[in-house]
Design an enzyme around this catalytic site. Sequence first.
Site, mmCIF file in Angstrom:
data_model
loop_
_atom_site.group_PDB
_atom_site.id
_atom_site.type_symbol
_atom_site.label_atom_id
_atom_site.label_comp_id
_atom_site.label_asym_id
_atom_site.label_seq_id
_atom_site.Cartn_x
_atom_site.Cartn_y
_atom_site.Cartn_z
ATOM 1 N N ASP A 169 0.863 -1.179 0.000
ATOM 2 C CA ASP A 169 0.000 0.000 0.000
ATOM 3 C C ASP A 169 0.899 1.229 0.000
ATOM 4 O O ASP A 169 2.099 1.131 0.262
ATOM 5 C CB ASP A 169 -0.882 -0.036 1.252
ATOM 6 C CG ASP A 169 -1.803 1.165 1.343
ATOM 7 O OD1 ASP A 169 -2.310 1.607 0.301
ATOM 8 O OD2 ASP A 169 -1.995 1.670 2.457
ATOM 9 N N GLY A 193 -5.248 3.185 -3.546
ATOM 10 C CA GLY A 193 -6.482 3.818 -4.004
ATOM 11 C C GLY A 193 -6.289 5.276 -4.348
ATOM 12 O O GLY A 193 -7.234 5.959 -4.740
ATOM 13 N N GLU A 195 -5.254 19.831 2.887
ATOM 14 C CA GLU A 195 -5.960 21.057 3.219
ATOM 15 C C GLU A 195 -5.570 21.558 4.597
ATOM 16 O O GLU A 195 -5.374 22.756 4.818
ATOM 17 C CB GLU A 195 -7.473 20.816 3.143
ATOM 18 C CG GLU A 195 -8.274 22.095 3.198
ATOM 19 C CD GLU A 195 -9.702 21.892 2.742
ATOM 20 O OE1 GLU A 195 -10.163 22.652 1.882
ATOM 21 O OE2 GLU A 195 -10.357 20.973 3.254
ATOM 22 N N PHE A 249 -16.132 21.099 -4.204
ATOM 23 C CA PHE A 249 -15.274 20.395 -5.148
ATOM 24 C C PHE A 249 -15.682 18.936 -5.278
ATOM 25 O O PHE A 249 -16.319 18.369 -4.399
ATOM 26 C CB PHE A 249 -13.807 20.475 -4.740
ATOM 27 C CG PHE A 249 -13.552 20.156 -3.292
ATOM 28 C CD1 PHE A 249 -13.209 21.170 -2.416
ATOM 29 C CD2 PHE A 249 -13.638 18.865 -2.801
ATOM 30 C CE1 PHE A 249 -12.959 20.893 -1.072
ATOM 31 C CE2 PHE A 249 -13.394 18.584 -1.470
ATOM 32 C CZ PHE A 249 -13.060 19.613 -0.608
ATOM 33 N N ASP A 259 -1.556 -0.959 5.903
ATOM 34 C CA ASP A 259 -1.802 -0.428 7.244
ATOM 35 C C ASP A 259 -3.270 -0.212 7.553
ATOM 36 O O ASP A 259 -3.610 0.122 8.688
ATOM 37 C CB ASP A 259 -1.073 0.909 7.422
ATOM 38 C CG ASP A 259 -1.658 1.992 6.536
ATOM 39 O OD1 ASP A 259 -2.023 1.678 5.395
ATOM 40 O OD2 ASP A 259 -1.749 3.149 6.985
#
EC number: 7.6.2.1
Length: 1251
Positions: free
Chosen positions: A454, A733, A555, A596, A893
């Site tokens: 991952d 992902g 952000e 968004f 994880d």
Amino acid sequence: MSTERDSETTFEEDSQPNDEVVPYSDDETEDELEDQGPALEPEQNRVNKEAEETRDTIKKDCTWQVKANDRQFHEQPQFMNTKFFCIKESKYANNAIKTYKYNVLTFLPMNLFEQFKRAANFYFLILLILQAIPQISTLAWYTTLVPLLLVLGITAIKDLVDDVARHKMDKEINNRTCEVIKDNRFKATKWKDIQVGDVIRLRKNDFVPADVLLLSSSEPNSLCYVETAVLDGETNLKFKMALEITDQHLQREDTLARFDGFIECEEPNNRLDKFTGTLFWRNSSFPLDADKILLRGCVIRNTDVCHGLVIFAGADTKIMKNSGKTRFKRTKIDYLMNYMVYTIFVVLILLSAGLAIGHAYWEAQIGNYSWYLYDGENATPSYRGFLNFWGYIIVLNTMVPISLYVSVEIIRLGQSHFINWDLQMYYSEKDTPAKARTTTLNEQLGQIHYIFSDKTGTLTQNIMTFKKCCINGQIYGDHRDASQHSHSKIEQVDFSWNTYADDKFVFYDHYLIEQIHSGKEPEVRQFFFLLAVCHTVMVERTDGQLNYQAASPDEGALVNAARNFGFTFLARTQNTITISELGTERTYNVLAILDFNSDRKRMSIIIRTPEGSIRLYCKGADTVIYERLHRVNPTKQETQDSLDIFASETLRTLCLCYKEIEEKEFAEWNKKFMAASVASANRDEALDKVYEEIEKDLILLGATAIEDKLQDGVPETISKLAKADIKIWVLTGDKKETAENIGFACELLTEETTICYGEDINSLLHTRMENQRNRGGVYAKFAPPEPEPFFPPGGNRALIITGSWLNEILLEKKTKKTNILKLKFPKTEEERRMRTQSKRRLEAKKEQRQKNFVDLACECSAVICCRVTPKQKAMVVDLVKRYKKAITLAIGDGANDVNMIKTAHIGVGISGQEGMQAVMSSDYSFAQFRYLQRLLLVHGRWSYIRMCKFLRYFFYKNFAFTLVHFWYSFFNGYSAQTAYEDWFITLYNVLYSSLPVLLMGLLDQDVSDKLSLRFPGLYVVGQRDLLFNYKRFFVSLLHGVLTSLVLFFIPLGAYLQTVGQDGEAPSDYQSFAVTVATALIITVNFQIGLDTSYWTFVNAFSIFGSIALYFGIMFDFHSAGIHVLFPSAFQFTGTASNALRQPYIWLTIILTVAVCLLPVVAIRFLSMTIWPSESDKIQKHRKRLKAEEQWQRRQNVFRRGASSRRSAYAFSHQRGYADLISSGRSIRKKRAPLDAIIADGTAEYRRTVES
């Protein structure tokens, strides 16, 4: 369209893969993937159809019924299932969790049953029964019983310890308490006593004990904030919201006690993100979805009190349904060892049959005519041969070593503890040691070919850091003083002038601070003002400190950076936002938040300043921002160059811009905006269209650059594993650009790497499929085509592919129900045959395509699969396992990695801040990715070498021991008489030769751990199965045969026609047995000394101690005292003292041992001198090899225009929660507790899409 064509239309062929989106949820049904019908369908028809479909769905799927505060309801006969004969139990599970296997009554019978399911244990049980038959056995029953009891006992104790630990864990969880309504009031109740239909109360920081419907909470509109790290690995908070009706009427204890709502919903399932149901209450029905359900395992955060109704309990909860069945994993050596044991079984049967035939022939020729051999029974020679067959099965049973399996388990257990105790794999910052969660796979760690990793939280820390920015064409973030002079070493910026500054924020460009204070360039202040105002972050004050809860780490990093540079976001309400600008607080009216999503790749905010002007501030990916810029933007090219520089440094970039809006323009636009906001159909599309109208003619301010920090030591680890010929695939992902940039950052990809994308791969595979089809037919049957490479030799290539392209390439796109319905049912036999052939062709095409893809991917040095679901992760791992027959390791994880971890041969969990779901499903766990190199290159390699040495030696010593009986048979009329004393046979594998081989299996090492890491090439011996295979097995077998020959025939020759010092012949059977046994014990113990590479005091003590133990026990068992006590069991009275006092016997023993060992010494010497292995060379020069060389990182070479490597800011890939902020449903007067309800930013979304 023809029937044949229809029958083959099982895959969607009309859509182009989208790199930006995850292809589909793992749990989507075919119904959910249907075409949505014509866009211009009449509204009433659409509504009617939806209502009809909803009714049908509820009738079909919603069969789970729950009645609030009514336990008797769930005990009605219609809810009872027959469990066993007439015993019935409710279909509603209780809330107790059971992971243990045994209880006090079932432990002994169940454990024995499980152990006797193993072929070896059952085999020895049958032998024990045979030994009780006097006509068959020439060997005492205790020779098998003692080792069998020892093996069963050790295994049972190990299983008992494991199960006691499970009992303790279950007890701790089941005895947690929760408040449940009983007798019209809340009472503390244990989790295990909670039942479906109970109304419960949860408080802040409580774990949710079951899957519950949220009824109300202390937050506005009954919002509830939960942390789902245990479920999906995400640490940011999510919000749930109760129904308006329950929020209004179910706040007090008395109303909750009177609540009698009835729920119909779906049966228990494993879909974490979906729930369908209906609440019937007060003569009305209310739809329920996943946003109203609190799942077991979540933690209540920032919500003082909430109430819920238990829908699913215990084993029916979604987290328990997701735990799945743990696959029983076995190592490659396990399978090989079993096949070798079967081979030994066959050899045993053949030898026994041959000796039995020999005995029948001997009886017919000699036995029947020798009066002194008459035993009083007139059995035929064939019957005596039949009995002797079973007798030899018993005598030669030690060819199949009973202690082999328990010895292997002991070695694996010890190696697991060495992993647990390794301080160099201990992460002190989190107090997290490495943990071997299984004891059966250690040696397989030394045979890994492919690692599937991952990205977020595994390779990276998932911590975003503001590193650089470009403002008005000028780059800031280098090591510079206030005079704009660069320095290699400079102190970090002092932010003490800012009362809101974050102590952890580090920045080195003093010139940027000078620009902010001087105000010479207004764009600089405007830049950070934009970062402080254009976001959906929520703020909470705790002990005077500002705590930000952001939708994504990106952000949060940007808002925190603005805070440190003097523009601090302080508070927000439904329509205002308060900012501290260099110490001055100003409040701005928020006129609109333009949310968004994955299509927009940007967000905007429109504010009115205190002076009355209206401005739009926008931030987004450079690709979408540049399309919307005003044609006059003087810094456009400079910013583009800066973006290229940031990309070359693997930083995540984001463009900032703004525009002034006239009052009239805004008024006209706002009317359209309000109309779109209340649209009943296609609201999202309508809003996006309105947003487009205002987001144009923007003025570019600059760009930000954020670092997604790698974990320490990731590049070094990947480099070492690559040198060990281990290929690493990254399955994530996350977005393609982000994953690609991390590939460059961790040096999985380099500037010299040629990158192939999905469309390139699709073209190559299409060409290969066409070629294979052209070469097919009759010719292919006679001359199967040789595999040819996809790429020309040489060159460094990598494959980067998205989940959508993966489905396209592997023909895994889901079928449409509409297509299936169009198919005509076959009426004739011919049609049925054609349909079957068509399906077979499709399956064959799919299989060939998948095999070609695996072949192509394995030619690449690195593979990165992005925007993939957990199911696709597991599919990729399974494809490599299936078509490459390679040993795989998966490391992750989060809960989204569980599928992959369970599918791989070995699963590794990173135990950090992402929850424990991956760790709980893993075979090994530790805190940092860099520990993987030590786990594989040191522990894995050592474990493989130790296990191979152990097995080779074990088979050797047992063949050397057992086949002496075989040679002896030629001299005793094939009578199944043993060549040794019974007690020697009993204790040989238990005491006399067990400890040295166990210690070698636990402690041996050919080179040190530092040298193992310094020379990763040593690892390849395990990948190629060089140390234990059928060839090595037969060499050990041959070695054992030759040793047994020497052990028997040298003493036999020495004893023939011999007279001792006392004038008596020492050549009696008992003295011969002692001589052979003594030579055997010395030989096999000295042989393990030759096999030992790493000598310690313990090894030396075990070898000489085993020999001393043999002599001590032998003299005791041959003493007169023990014979007096047990005359039938100890019959070798005085044999040892009589035989071993004669020098002639000792000379015979020494000669036998020398002949056995000297050839081995000579062969080893020649081998190490003429054909030394890499390990031999390193051992030879280990004194000259100093400390491990420092790995030098390659210098990045900047290439202008490397825009393909730019990673955009982590936006959400679905619409965010700006409407929640705007509506004011989440705002409190005193604080804003919306702890990251905006939980779908891409950096975090990469978790959600995989869960």
